[in-house]
Design a protein around this motif. Structure first.
Motif, PDB file in Angstrom:
ATOM      1  N   ALA A 173       4.289  -1.248  -2.750  1.00 30.40           N
ATOM      2  CA  ALA A 173       4.056  -1.463  -4.212  1.00 30.40           C
ATOM      3  C   ALA A 173       2.530  -2.266  -4.395  1.00 30.40           C
ATOM      4  N   GLU A 174       2.569  -3.340  -3.466  1.00 24.44           N
ATOM      5  CA  GLU A 174       1.261  -4.332  -3.678  1.00 24.44           C
ATOM      6  C   GLU A 174       0.155  -3.363  -3.286  1.00 24.44           C
ATOM      7  N   GLY A 202      -8.044  -1.757  -2.151  1.00 24.52           N
ATOM      8  CA  GLY A 202      -7.278  -2.077  -0.901  1.00 24.52           C
ATOM      9  C   GLY A 202      -6.998  -3.554  -0.903  1.00 24.52           C
ATOM     10  N   VAL A 203      -6.295  -3.901   0.264  1.00 24.20           N
ATOM     11  CA  VAL A 203      -5.940  -5.556   0.485  1.00 24.20           C
ATOM     12  C   VAL A 203      -5.980  -5.550   1.984  1.00 24.20           C
ATOM     13  N   GLY A 219       2.390   7.200   7.462  1.00 24.86           N
ATOM     14  CA  GLY A 219       1.586   8.052   6.786  1.00 24.86           C
ATOM     15  C   GLY A 219       1.288   8.004   5.326  1.00 24.86           C
ATOM     16  N   VAL A 220       1.743   6.580   4.681  1.00 22.89           N
ATOM     17  CA  VAL A 220       1.790   6.389   3.574  1.00 22.89           C
ATOM     18  C   VAL A 220       0.572   5.344   2.987  1.00 22.89           C
ATOM     19  N   ARG A 279      -5.081   0.503   2.387  1.00 27.15           N
ATOM     20  CA  ARG A 279      -4.735   1.170   1.143  1.00 27.15           C
ATOM     21  C   ARG A 279      -3.683   2.263   1.308  1.00 27.15           C
ATOM     22  N   VAL A 280      -3.141   2.312   0.182  1.00 28.31           N
ATOM     23  CA  VAL A 280      -2.296   3.524  -0.160  1.00 28.31           C
ATOM     24  C   VAL A 280      -2.527   4.863  -0.144  1.00 28.31           C
TER      25      VAL A 280
END
Length: 190
Positions: free
Chosen positions: A25-26, A34-35, A62-63, A73-74
């Motif tokens: 979720a973050e 991204g983070v 792979g998510v 990144r998601v």
């Protein structure tokens, strides 16, 4: 189980862990920006090592992606593919494709609501479910309920609807069901 369904099951299993879902979720909230591992650890109030393990799991299925500069990144398209794989695996999916007017009454291959009884779509749902059941003889109520439970939560209402619309016959005792000898005419499936 198909490879797509197995992959979907693995992703959903990984995301079923609260910490992984929180991290996902973050990552989703941060979007394309991204983070970093440190930023995510701070946001989740978890040790960096623990968050690293969480991210490794998300990248592994792979998510999420990780770059050489430590930014994660998601991959939101992966969840779309998972949802589509789950939908395709539902037993009603091939039949529902022939009834586009009924899609609003289904979610992920399950009947979520019945159309109004006076609607022309009401008997169409009966036709669709009768085709799914494919009864070639009599069956008891328990067997019918188990088969309907695969595609709906309200088996009693659906069973009653199938009888009311003339798609199933019930014996006088109300314990045995079977296909009608002459099926009702509903018109085009679409």
């Amino acid at each position: 189980m198909s490879a797509e369904a197995a992959r979907a099951a693995e992703i959903l299993t990984q995301l079923a862990v609260p910490e992984r879902l929180t991290a996902f979720a973050e990552l989703t909230r941060r979007g394309k920006e991204g983070v970093t591992l440190a930023e995510l650890a701070y946001a989740m109030d978890k040790p960096v090592q623990e968050v690293g393990t969480i991210l490794a799991r998300l990248v592994g299925v792979g998510v999420a992606t990780g770059t050489g500069n430590g930014v994660y990144r998601v991959k939101p398209g992966e969840l779309r593919e998972v949802a589509q794989a789950v939908d395709k695996a539902q037993p009603l999916a091939p039949l529902l494709a022939e009834y586009p007017a009924l899609r609003g009454f289904f979610a992920h291959g399950r009947l979520t609501s019945l159309p109004p009884t006076q609607s022309e779509r009401y008997p169409l749902v009966g036709e669709l479910l009768t085709r799914y059941l494919a009864l070639d003889g009599l069956c008891d109520e328990d067997t019918l309920n188990k088969r309907l439970a695969v595609v709906t939560d309200d088996v009693a209402a659906v069973r009653r609807m199938l009888v009311e619309t003339g798609w199933l016959e019930r014996d006088r005792a109300g314990t045995t069901y079977g296909p009608v000898t002459e099926r009702p005419v509903t018109g085009a499936a679409g």
